[in-house]
Design an enzyme around this catalytic site. Structure first.
Site, PDB file in Angstrom:
ATOM      1  N   TYR A 164       4.086   6.279  10.329  1.00 48.94           N
ATOM      2  CA  TYR A 164       3.240   5.154   9.917  1.00 48.94           C
ATOM      3  C   TYR A 164       4.067   4.078   9.208  1.00 48.94           C
ATOM      4  O   TYR A 164       3.880   2.884   9.443  1.00 48.94           O
ATOM      5  CB  TYR A 164       2.136   5.666   8.983  1.00 48.94           C
ATOM      6  CG  TYR A 164       1.015   4.680   8.723  1.00 48.94           C
ATOM      7  CD1 TYR A 164      -0.153   4.715   9.473  1.00 48.94           C
ATOM      8  CD2 TYR A 164       1.111   3.720   7.717  1.00 48.94           C
ATOM      9  CE1 TYR A 164      -1.194   3.821   9.242  1.00 48.94           C
ATOM     10  CE2 TYR A 164       0.085   2.823   7.469  1.00 48.94           C
ATOM     11  CZ  TYR A 164      -1.075   2.879   8.235  1.00 48.94           C
ATOM     12  OH  TYR A 164      -2.097   2.001   8.000  1.00 48.94           O
ATOM     13  N   LYS A 166       0.867  -0.189  15.040  1.00 48.69           N
ATOM     14  CA  LYS A 166       2.273  -0.277  15.435  1.00 48.69           C
ATOM     15  C   LYS A 166       2.621  -1.544  16.218  1.00 48.69           C
ATOM     16  O   LYS A 166       3.801  -1.880  16.363  1.00 48.69           O
ATOM     17  CB  LYS A 166       2.662   0.951  16.281  1.00 48.69           C
ATOM     18  CG  LYS A 166       2.968   2.174  15.451  1.00 48.69           C
ATOM     19  CD  LYS A 166       4.338   2.085  14.806  1.00 48.69           C
ATOM     20  CE  LYS A 166       4.506   2.993  13.619  1.00 48.69           C
ATOM     21  NZ  LYS A 166       4.191   2.383  12.315  1.00 48.69           N
ATOM     22  N   TYR A 168      -9.019   5.932   7.271  1.00 51.61           N
ATOM     23  CA  TYR A 168      -9.096   6.260   8.694  1.00 51.61           C
ATOM     24  C   TYR A 168     -10.051   7.438   8.794  1.00 51.61           C
ATOM     25  O   TYR A 168      -9.715   8.534   8.359  1.00 51.61           O
ATOM     26  CB  TYR A 168      -7.723   6.656   9.253  1.00 51.61           C
ATOM     27  CG  TYR A 168      -6.757   5.506   9.423  1.00 51.61           C
ATOM     28  CD1 TYR A 168      -6.054   4.986   8.332  1.00 51.61           C
ATOM     29  CD2 TYR A 168      -6.518   4.947  10.676  1.00 51.61           C
ATOM     30  CE1 TYR A 168      -5.156   3.938   8.492  1.00 51.61           C
ATOM     31  CE2 TYR A 168      -5.614   3.899  10.844  1.00 51.61           C
ATOM     32  CZ  TYR A 168      -4.939   3.398   9.753  1.00 51.61           C
ATOM     33  OH  TYR A 168      -4.052   2.361   9.912  1.00 51.61           O
ATOM     34  N   PRO A 203      -4.601   0.388  18.768  1.00 52.32           N
ATOM     35  CA  PRO A 203      -4.370  -0.150  17.422  1.00 52.32           C
ATOM     36  C   PRO A 203      -4.286   0.894  16.296  1.00 52.32           C
ATOM     37  O   PRO A 203      -3.788   0.572  15.218  1.00 52.32           O
ATOM     38  CB  PRO A 203      -5.580  -1.066  17.201  1.00 52.32           C
ATOM     39  CG  PRO A 203      -6.640  -0.532  18.105  1.00 52.32           C
ATOM     40  CD  PRO A 203      -5.939   0.045  19.284  1.00 52.32           C
ATOM     41  N   HIS A 250       0.832  -1.199   0.000  1.00 51.44           N
ATOM     42  CA  HIS A 250       0.000   0.000   0.000  1.00 51.44           C
ATOM     43  C   HIS A 250       0.864   1.245   0.000  1.00 51.44           C
ATOM     44  O   HIS A 250       1.838   1.344   0.731  1.00 51.44           O
ATOM     45  CB  HIS A 250      -0.939   0.011   1.217  1.00 51.44           C
ATOM     46  CG  HIS A 250      -2.159  -0.829   1.003  1.00 51.44           C
ATOM     47  ND1 HIS A 250      -3.355  -0.298   0.580  1.00 51.44           N
ATOM     48  CD2 HIS A 250      -2.340  -2.163   1.107  1.00 51.44           C
ATOM     49  CE1 HIS A 250      -4.234  -1.289   0.444  1.00 51.44           C
ATOM     50  NE2 HIS A 250      -3.647  -2.421   0.760  1.00 51.44           N
TER      51      HIS A 250
HETATM   52  C1  DHB Z   1      -5.589  -2.875  10.497  1.00 55.55           C
HETATM   53  C2  DHB Z   1      -5.596  -2.598  11.856  1.00 55.55           C
HETATM   54  C3  DHB Z   1      -5.119  -1.403  12.321  1.00 55.55           C
HETATM   55  O1  DHB Z   1      -5.114  -1.120  13.631  1.00 55.55           O
HETATM   56  C4  DHB Z   1      -4.634  -0.444  11.429  1.00 55.55           C
HETATM   57  O2  DHB Z   1      -4.194   0.736  11.915  1.00 55.55           O
HETATM   58  C5  DHB Z   1      -4.621  -0.725  10.090  1.00 55.55           C
HETATM   59  C6  DHB Z   1      -5.099  -1.939   9.618  1.00 55.55           C
HETATM   60  C7  DHB Z   1      -6.127  -4.162   9.999  1.00 55.55           C
HETATM   61  O3  DHB Z   1      -6.489  -5.019  10.806  1.00 55.55           O
HETATM   62  O4  DHB Z   1      -6.202  -4.349   8.783  1.00 55.55           O
END
Ligand code: DHB
Length: 404
Positions: free
Chosen positions: A398, A310, A214, A306, A79
């Site tokens: 990121y 990270k 997001y 999450p 990505h």
């Molecule tokens: C996923 C989970 C995340 O916390 C994130 O920031 C990006 C992707 C996922 O499970 O695909």
């Protein structure tokens, strides 16, 4: 009468056979450093536990360049950015242009499956369904742990002991190893809780957009992620005590859609939902990440919320630092890098804590929030997306800072 334990002697004893423990085991074995991994759960359970899915380039390299498996490159999806969506508008951050990097979407359970297969292929000693009951002699040159075989049909009274030079606690956020030592022994835990959780789903549907979204909205945060052309992963902010049984597919889709609605008319592509879970999280760090000859790695030492994915990446970064220290110890006898392990790892840990906290607080909304706070967060999102420096700051964090 207590039975005499069955003893295994090894160099590095690893408690925890998740991605961190298995990757360390793999790297050590490649250098001829003998190690044993014990893991409480069975292979099937871990392989079916859904967690995050974003790997930094360096995490990908740790799998490919060390001969674990190339599946991350063929099955995984590279990505080039993310879509930050707020006030119903999309803002695309393009990582290659901003910081010359990309990330790879490859589910954590696939990482586990690849690592477990590689250990098996290479003759690694990985013992599943082995529950650690005691860690001993951590401040000596022969730390030890005891475990029981909890697999079906095993004798529950039989005790096994692993004697090692270095004991590694890679046993996840509820780490037995971490909890075995505490504040009386000079340790300190740093933590904050969040007044929200994530509702995670897996759905049989096509991708809704090329990049992960997001989304900040007055209704709360949503993350539109992916797993494949036909299976998608999505999350929406919910209450920590939310009950999945209260949520029909229709109700979930309507909640998710509200959070990405906008004047551009963006519509999620829907389908049957086959997995629903509420994921609670917190920010947590144990300092130091070591006690005598026991070293903690990954979630055992720290967890992040999450947002920004990270967790696994940070665990792999710990593994890199710890592996370098162990390699140096076994090749030269020098303990210098082992002594420095905790300080070295914690620098990155706190950077990741900051990033994860920042992404979480900027993107989530709180029912009880002072409206000033909600407006301020929108100001922050404007700041980040309207400036190249802001975009670069997010993109650099990121995609991941260089490994130590
Ligand atoms: C996923 C989970 C995340 O916390 C994130 O920031 C990006 C992707 C996922 O499970 O695909």
């Amino acid at each position: 009468m207590a039975e005499t334990p069955r003893v295994t002697r090894t160099k590095v004893g690893i408690v925890g056979g998740g991605p961190a423990g298995l990757l360390l085991s793999h790297l050590l074995a490649k250098q001829g450093i003998d190690n044993v991994v014990v893991e409480k759960r069975d292979h099937e359970t871990i392989a079916n536990t859904h967690r995050a899915g974003i790997l930094e380039q360096q995490a990908v390299r740790m799998l490919t360049d060390t001969g674990v498996d190339g599946r991350v490159l063929t099955v995984g999806d590279e990505h080039e950015g993310i879509d930050l969506r707020f006030k119903g508008e999309s803002h695309l951050l393009h990582f290659p242009e901003l910081v010359d990097a990309t990330v790879t979407l490859y589910a954590q359970n696939e990482v586990f499956v690849d690592l477990a297969a590689a250990r098996k292929r290479d003759g690694g000693d990985v013992r599943f369904e082995a529950e650690v009951t005691e860690v001993l002699d951590l401040e000596t040159d022969t730390p030890k742990f005891r475990y029981r075989d909890i697999s079906a049909g095993a004798n529950p009274d039989e005790v096994f002991e692993v004697h090692c030079d270095i004991l590694v606690g890679a046993d996840g956020s509820r780490s037995f190893c971490r909890r075995a030592v505490g504040s009386a022994q000079g340790h300190q835990d740093f933590k904050i809780e969040y007044p929200f959780a994530w509702f995670g789903i897996l759905t049989e549907a096509p991708k809704s957009s090329p990049e992960l979204i997001y989304a900040n909205s007055p209704e709360g945060f949503a993350l539109i992620s992916q797993r494949s052309e036909t299976v998608q992963r999505m999350y929406f902010q919910c209450a920590p005590d939310e009950n999945v049984d209260d949520w029909s597919d229709d109700r979930i889709w309507s909640e998710l859609q509200k959070r990405v609605d906008g004047p551009d008319g963006f519509q999620l592509k829907t389908g049957p939902i086959f997995d629903k879970t509420v994921l609670n999280f917190r920010s947590f760090v144990r300092e130091p990440m070591r006690h005598g000859n026991m070293f903690l790695a990954g979630d055992a030492a720290h967890t992040v919320p999450p947002t920004g994915a990270k967790g696994l990446n940070l665990a792999f970064a710990d593994v890199q630092v710890l592996f370098n220290a162990l390699e140096s110890f076994y090749s030269s006898g020098s303990r210098d890098l082992l002594e420095a392990y905790s300080d070295t790892a914690l620098k990155r840990v706190w950077k990741a804590q900051n990033f994860s906290y920042w992404m979480t607080s900027m993107l989530h909304t709180r029912a009880d929030a002072n409206p000033f706070e909600t407006k301020r967060a929108l100001g922050e999102l404007e700041t980040v997306t309207s400036s190249r420096y802001g975009q670069q700051y997010l993109a650099e964090s990121y995609t991941g800072w260089p490994h130590a």
